[in-house]
Enzyme design. Structure first.
Site, mmCIF file in Angstrom:
data_model
loop_
_atom_site.group_PDB
_atom_site.id
_atom_site.type_symbol
_atom_site.label_atom_id
_atom_site.label_comp_id
_atom_site.label_asym_id
_atom_site.label_seq_id
_atom_site.Cartn_x
_atom_site.Cartn_y
_atom_site.Cartn_z
ATOM 1 N N ARG A 50 -12.672 4.612 23.929
ATOM 2 C CA ARG A 50 -12.206 5.588 22.991
ATOM 3 C C ARG A 50 -13.619 5.816 22.196
ATOM 4 O O ARG A 50 -14.005 6.922 21.719
ATOM 5 C CB ARG A 50 -11.040 5.437 22.147
ATOM 6 N N TYR A 102 -9.065 33.034 19.883
ATOM 7 C CA TYR A 102 -8.387 32.735 20.916
ATOM 8 C C TYR A 102 -6.757 32.363 20.354
ATOM 9 O O TYR A 102 -6.869 31.903 19.099
ATOM 10 C CB TYR A 102 -8.862 31.154 21.511
ATOM 11 N N ASP A 174 -17.523 29.464 18.370
ATOM 12 C CA ASP A 174 -16.743 29.247 19.562
ATOM 13 C C ASP A 174 -17.606 30.092 20.653
ATOM 14 O O ASP A 174 -17.455 31.094 21.011
ATOM 15 C CB ASP A 174 -15.287 29.822 19.624
ATOM 16 N N LYS A 199 -13.473 26.357 30.841
ATOM 17 C CA LYS A 199 -13.831 28.072 31.346
ATOM 18 C C LYS A 199 -14.812 27.720 32.332
ATOM 19 O O LYS A 199 -15.030 27.042 33.170
ATOM 20 C CB LYS A 199 -13.931 28.791 30.194
#
Ligand SMILES: *Cc1c(COP(=O)(O)O)cnc(C)c1O
Length: 385
Positions: A50, A102, A174, A199
């Site tokens: 992690r 978004y 973004d 994407k």
């Protein structure tokens, strides 16, 4: 260390190029949760995946290099990356968001961070005077998309960055729709670039991933702390897949954009089409600004059919282009923002910003252009009533 000057080469060789120990051309997948410690308090740079994993770190170094930032961070999704960014703030702070963002970005602010008293206000950031006027003392950041989802509106990133700097707030961009191949927000003065790597960066509609790049050591330290503390990390195998995908980002996008430019021009001239939103058309809002800050108009197009055309029939008539959420894959995808990607935004807000019931969003893929045109023409003809 770099033996190249251009981003096309950085896409292939950037970050950690292969494996120094064995000479393997690809970065190994370190599929491990933990690491042997040689003695108490003595490790080889890794303790727990992690906190750090060599495959993820190779991807993080790659995206930092591509976006020209200080450090990169990989997350399990674009929303996990957004959540990490928003975790920089505290109760009483407010974030300005563009009027087209978004749907999930709006939702996490409206329904999750609001519960921790982090507020937001929606501003038309294409209007820099309106942006400046909206920065009250409680505003700590501006979060924009350019081109924004789904109306492809363009915000002047350097202009917004100058305002952010002068007011002492962070500018977060973004950059999902453009990727660093077409636009680099940090070079334009932004503090943080954010990606849904699901994407274009992933590019094959087969992984969910998110990336962040920051422009300062202080932000890097803070984001690294949040990434480890909250744990929304990208797994080693998906990190490997993303490195693999990014190698072909340039050639994929060249084809995506070439196809999109042709389709946007065709739709613009089409008798059945009321309106086309595509930043690569000279008639588009923000065309000159986009030309200045990005390589081209990208490969996302939104449009509306004229009254009298039935959009349900249009969607049913498509044979090659797939009706689906998401974008940026090699396959062309189409969606209905009002009921799909932007359904989490209340109808009054949607209508106010122009996300109408008739709006169609097209993510242009890399198929042969004549096949795509044929499919669109047939579906439009079938939608005439
Ligand atoms: C898809 C998307 C997101 C969210 O990313 P996920 O990977 O789906 O969590 C954020 N911003 C934009 C612009 C997107 O298109």
């Amino acid at each position: 260390m770099s033996h190249y000057q251009h981003i096309e080469s950085a896409l292939v060789h950037g970050g950690v190029d292969g494996d120094a120990r064995t000479g393997a051309i690809s970065v190994p997948i370190y599929q491990t949760a933990t690491y042997r410690q040689d003695a108490l308090g003595k490790n080889r740079g890794y303790e727990y995946s992690r906190t750090g994993n060599p495959t993820r770190e190779a991807l993080e170094a790659l995206i930092a290099e591509l976006e020209q930032g200080v450090a990169g961070f990989a997350f399990a999704s674009g929303m996990a990356a957004t959540t990490a960014v928003l975790s920089l703030f505290e109760g009483g702070d407010k974030i300005i968001i563009s009027s087209n963002v978004y749907g999930g970005t709006f939702r996490v602010l409206d329904e999750v961070f609001s519960r921790f008293h982090i507020g937001y206000s929606i501003v038309d950031t294409t209007d820099l005077a309106a942006l400046e006027a909206a920065i009250t003392p409680d505003v700590k950041a501006i979060l924009i998309e350019s081109p924004a989802n789904p109306l492809l509106t363009v915000t002047d990133i350097a202009g917004a960055a100058a305002i952010a700097k002068q007011k002492g707030v962070l500018l977060i961009v973004d950059n999902t729709f453009m990727t660093p191949y077409l636009q680099r927000p940090l070079e334009l003065g932004a503090d943080i670039a954010l990606h849904s790597a699901t994407k274009y960066l992933g590019g094959h509609s087969d992984i969910i991933a998110g990336l962040l790049v920051v422009n300062s050591a202080a932000l890097a330290e803070r984001v690294q702390f949040i990434q480890n503390a909250t744990g929304g990390i990208l797994q080693p195998f998906d990190s490997y897949l993303l490195i693999r995908s990014i190698k072909t980002l340039g050639v994929r996008l060249d084809r995506h954009v070439e196809n999109a430019q042709r389709i946007a021009e065709l739709l613009f001239a089409h008798e059945a089409v009321e309106r086309v939103y595509y930043p690569g058309l000279p008639s588009a809002q923000g065309y000159e600004i986009n030309q200045r800050q990005a390589k081209n108009g990208g490969a996302m197009i939104s449009f509306e059919l004229k009254a009298g055309y039935d959009i349900n029939k249009f969607f049913e008539g498509l044979q090659l282009i797939v009706l689906a959420e998401s974008l940026g894959g090699v396959e062309s995808l189409v969606c209905h923002p009002a009921s799909m990607t932007h359904a989490s935004i209340p109808k009054e807000i949607r209508e106010k910003v122009g996300i109408t019931e008739g709006l169609i969003r097209l993510s242009v893929g890399i198929e042969q252009i004549e096949d795509l045109i044929e499919d669109l023409q047939t579906a439009i003809a079938g939608a005439a009533s």
